[in-house]
Design a protein around this motif. Sequence first.
Motif, PDB file in Angstrom:
ATOM      1  N   THR A  35      -1.837  13.697   4.789  1.00  0.00           N
ATOM      2  CA  THR A  35      -1.402  12.557   3.916  1.00  0.00           C
ATOM      3  C   THR A  35      -2.183  11.166   4.176  1.00  0.00           C
ATOM      4  N   SER A  36      -3.010  10.888   3.143  1.00  0.00           N
ATOM      5  CA  SER A  36      -4.130   9.781   3.460  1.00  0.00           C
ATOM      6  C   SER A  36      -3.127   8.495   3.524  1.00  0.00           C
ATOM      7  N   LEU A  37      -4.035   7.802   4.269  1.00  0.00           N
ATOM      8  CA  LEU A  37      -3.403   6.230   4.545  1.00  0.00           C
ATOM      9  C   LEU A  37      -2.209   6.108   5.026  1.00  0.00           C
ATOM     10  N   ALA A  38      -1.492   7.278   5.523  1.00  0.00           N
ATOM     11  CA  ALA A  38       0.027   7.032   5.871  1.00  0.00           C
ATOM     12  C   ALA A  38       0.164   6.122   7.210  1.00  0.00           C
ATOM     13  N   ARG A  39      -0.871   5.884   8.046  1.00  0.00           N
ATOM     14  CA  ARG A  39      -0.722   4.785   9.191  1.00  0.00           C
ATOM     15  C   ARG A  39      -0.647   3.526   8.514  1.00  0.00           C
ATOM     16  N   ASP A  40      -1.149   3.206   7.238  1.00  0.00           N
ATOM     17  CA  ASP A  40      -1.385   2.008   6.896  1.00  0.00           C
ATOM     18  C   ASP A  40      -0.447   1.658   5.853  1.00  0.00           C
ATOM     19  N   ALA A  41       0.454   2.501   5.162  1.00  0.00           N
ATOM     20  CA  ALA A  41       0.779   2.506   3.838  1.00  0.00           C
ATOM     21  C   ALA A  41       2.355   1.862   4.142  1.00  0.00           C
ATOM     22  N   ASP A  42       2.875   0.848   3.258  1.00  0.00           N
ATOM     23  CA  ASP A  42       4.021   0.418   3.173  1.00  0.00           C
ATOM     24  C   ASP A  42       5.220   1.373   2.823  1.00  0.00           C
ATOM     25  N   TRP A  43       4.698   2.119   1.765  1.00  0.00           N
ATOM     26  CA  TRP A  43       5.760   3.006   0.857  1.00  0.00           C
ATOM     27  C   TRP A  43       5.053   4.386   0.714  1.00  0.00           C
ATOM     28  N   CYS A  44       5.574   5.361   0.500  1.00  0.00           N
ATOM     29  CA  CYS A  44       5.254   6.674   0.189  1.00  0.00           C
ATOM     30  C   CYS A  44       5.973   7.231  -0.796  1.00  0.00           C
ATOM     31  N   PHE A  45       5.364   7.796  -1.852  1.00  0.00           N
ATOM     32  CA  PHE A  45       6.152   8.704  -2.832  1.00  0.00           C
ATOM     33  C   PHE A  45       6.406  10.147  -2.365  1.00  0.00           C
ATOM     34  N   VAL A  46       7.576  10.467  -2.485  1.00  0.00           N
ATOM     35  CA  VAL A  46       7.856  11.846  -1.604  1.00  0.00           C
ATOM     36  C   VAL A  46       8.617  12.710  -2.659  1.00  0.00           C
ATOM     37  N   LEU A  73       0.644  -1.108  -0.228  1.00  0.00           N
ATOM     38  CA  LEU A  73       0.024  -0.024   0.039  1.00  0.00           C
ATOM     39  C   LEU A  73       0.967   1.331  -0.150  1.00  0.00           C
ATOM     40  N   TRP A  74       0.355   2.310  -0.563  1.00  0.00           N
ATOM     41  CA  TRP A  74       1.144   3.664  -0.689  1.00  0.00           C
ATOM     42  C   TRP A  74       0.352   4.826  -0.200  1.00  0.00           C
ATOM     43  N   CYS A  75       1.150   5.840   0.132  1.00  0.00           N
ATOM     44  CA  CYS A  75       0.455   7.145   0.385  1.00  0.00           C
ATOM     45  C   CYS A  75       1.301   8.077  -0.510  1.00  0.00           C
ATOM     46  N   GLN A  76       0.856   9.474  -0.413  1.00  0.00           N
ATOM     47  CA  GLN A  76       1.320  10.576  -1.155  1.00  0.00           C
ATOM     48  C   GLN A  76       2.054  11.567  -0.248  1.00  0.00           C
ATOM     49  N   GLY A  77       3.218  11.617  -0.640  1.00  0.00           N
ATOM     50  CA  GLY A  77       3.861  12.700   0.295  1.00  0.00           C
ATOM     51  C   GLY A  77       4.079  14.153  -0.514  1.00  0.00           C
ATOM     52  N   TYR A  78       3.145  14.846  -0.667  1.00  0.00           N
ATOM     53  CA  TYR A  78       2.994  16.053  -1.675  1.00  0.00           C
ATOM     54  C   TYR A  78       3.011  17.178  -0.972  1.00  0.00           C
ATOM     55  N   SER A  79       1.906  17.473  -0.153  1.00  0.00           N
ATOM     56  CA  SER A  79       1.543  18.642   0.595  1.00  0.00           C
ATOM     57  C   SER A  79       2.404  18.908   1.819  1.00  0.00           C
ATOM     58  N   GLU A  80       2.849  20.192   2.265  1.00  0.00           N
ATOM     59  CA  GLU A  80       3.307  20.555   3.593  1.00  0.00           C
ATOM     60  C   GLU A  80       2.881  21.677   3.868  1.00  0.00           C
ATOM     61  N   PRO A  81       3.043  21.915   5.325  1.00  0.00           N
ATOM     62  CA  PRO A  81       2.569  23.056   5.885  1.00  0.00           C
ATOM     63  C   PRO A  81       3.396  24.488   5.068  1.00  0.00           C
ATOM     64  N   GLY A  82       2.449  25.389   4.478  1.00  0.00           N
ATOM     65  CA  GLY A  82       3.104  26.562   3.677  1.00  0.00           C
ATOM     66  C   GLY A  82       3.025  25.939   2.227  1.00  0.00           C
ATOM     67  N   ALA A  83       2.880  24.767   1.719  1.00  0.00           N
ATOM     68  CA  ALA A  83       3.079  24.329   0.509  1.00  0.00           C
ATOM     69  C   ALA A  83       2.142  23.212   0.192  1.00  0.00           C
ATOM     70  N   GLY A  84       0.778  23.795   0.266  1.00  0.00           N
ATOM     71  CA  GLY A  84      -0.275  22.656  -0.220  1.00  0.00           C
ATOM     72  C   GLY A  84      -0.483  22.970  -1.722  1.00  0.00           C
ATOM     73  N   SER A  85      -1.552  23.930  -1.861  1.00  0.00           N
ATOM     74  CA  SER A  85      -1.847  24.315  -3.347  1.00  0.00           C
ATOM     75  C   SER A  85      -0.651  24.697  -4.311  1.00  0.00           C
ATOM     76  N   ASP A  86      -0.073  25.511  -3.330  1.00  0.00           N
ATOM     77  CA  ASP A  86       1.288  25.871  -4.004  1.00  0.00           C
ATOM     78  C   ASP A  86       2.469  25.064  -3.546  1.00  0.00           C
ATOM     79  N   LEU A  87       2.533  23.810  -4.269  1.00  0.00           N
ATOM     80  CA  LEU A  87       3.272  22.816  -3.893  1.00  0.00           C
ATOM     81  C   LEU A  87       4.773  23.092  -4.392  1.00  0.00           C
TER      82      LEU A  87
END
Length: 377
Positions: free
Chosen positions: A148-159, A111-125
């Motif tokens: 980050t959706s599903l971060a507690r269950d994910a095996d990997w994260c694309f960052v 299972l995967w989760c997505q590591g994009y948004s940050e505090p101060g860098a959400g829509s302005d990635l």
Amino acid sequence: MDFAFGAEDEAFRGVAREWLAAHPWGEGGRAWERELGADGWIGLGWETAGYGNRRATLTQQVVWAEEYARVGAPGRVGHIGEKLLAPTLIAYGDEEQQNRFLPGIARGEELWCQGYSEPGAGSDLAGLRTRAERDGTVYRVSGQKIWTSLARDADWCFVLARTEAGSTRHHGLSFLLVPMDQPGRIEVRPIRQITGTSEFNEVFFDGAEADAAHVVGGEGNGWRVAMGLLAVERGVSTLVQQIGFEAELGRVLRLAVESGAVADAVLEDALVRQWAELRVMRWNALRTLGGSGDAGAPSVAKLLWGRWHQRLGELAMRVRGAAGATGPGAWSPGAYALDDLQRMFLFSRADTIYGGSDEIQRDIIAERVLGLPKELR
């Protein structure tokens, strides 16, 4: 495109319906993902087969989505890997990365989760600050991701992280595949929302390791890969989402009839308008399905469904009347219970923010479609 279900699609519908009837899903989760993967139902839309997935045409993918929704099968916990990462690996990854990760996704085992948004860098990635420093055969990732959706269950994260020191905005970013099982180096903190649930999380990276061979698209090309992923995020999945919207609208309509609220002519008009707008959204999604080169299509779709879903939540509360302000059970300090319509109303307040805020979507249409001057930053 000319969208219609043919004889082969209806035959496929029969296969899908028969399979779903023969496979109880229980509570969903990992076990259900493995069940789907064992018979090739993960990765129907991938451009290539051979990883344990069966190939399906666009119309057959829609058929599967319709049948899945029709029987009330559970929400998928593997959709981020299947719908987002896998097409990205097929488009930008090398053969070694594809052979390493696609079979595990297709089998429902990773299972995967997505590591994009940050505090101060959400829509302005492009404003992200998470960094990844090369250390021999690995990168060491440090920073914070949020929502980050599903971060507690994910095996990997694309960052998406900054690998070039001193770089700014879209430059110097890389797309890394990071294993989540790194005690002391990765911490996941659930975010409790207004609904009382915690679908989203904060993820803290403190020197987390990512194999240097697991940089998709090459170092420094992260922005191109990340934008390619966002382009595939809205396709058949938009139609799948609309099937869920139709079910929610159906519940609101039934409640309006049963409670007598539909006798209010103004409310009745609003419900009819909501039904009509959902039809328009479906036709627009079918019109753009399988198309390419329309830079504004994903943004138009997001603008349409975000506000539509918010209005549906508001209508649900209008139909409920005063009862919409009270929970389904007795209140206590340790209990926070909501019914489905209350949860939809509260959660939908974020629909115009996550996945790219309405303001960002309008900027995209203005700049990339209408050719208007770019906003000063």
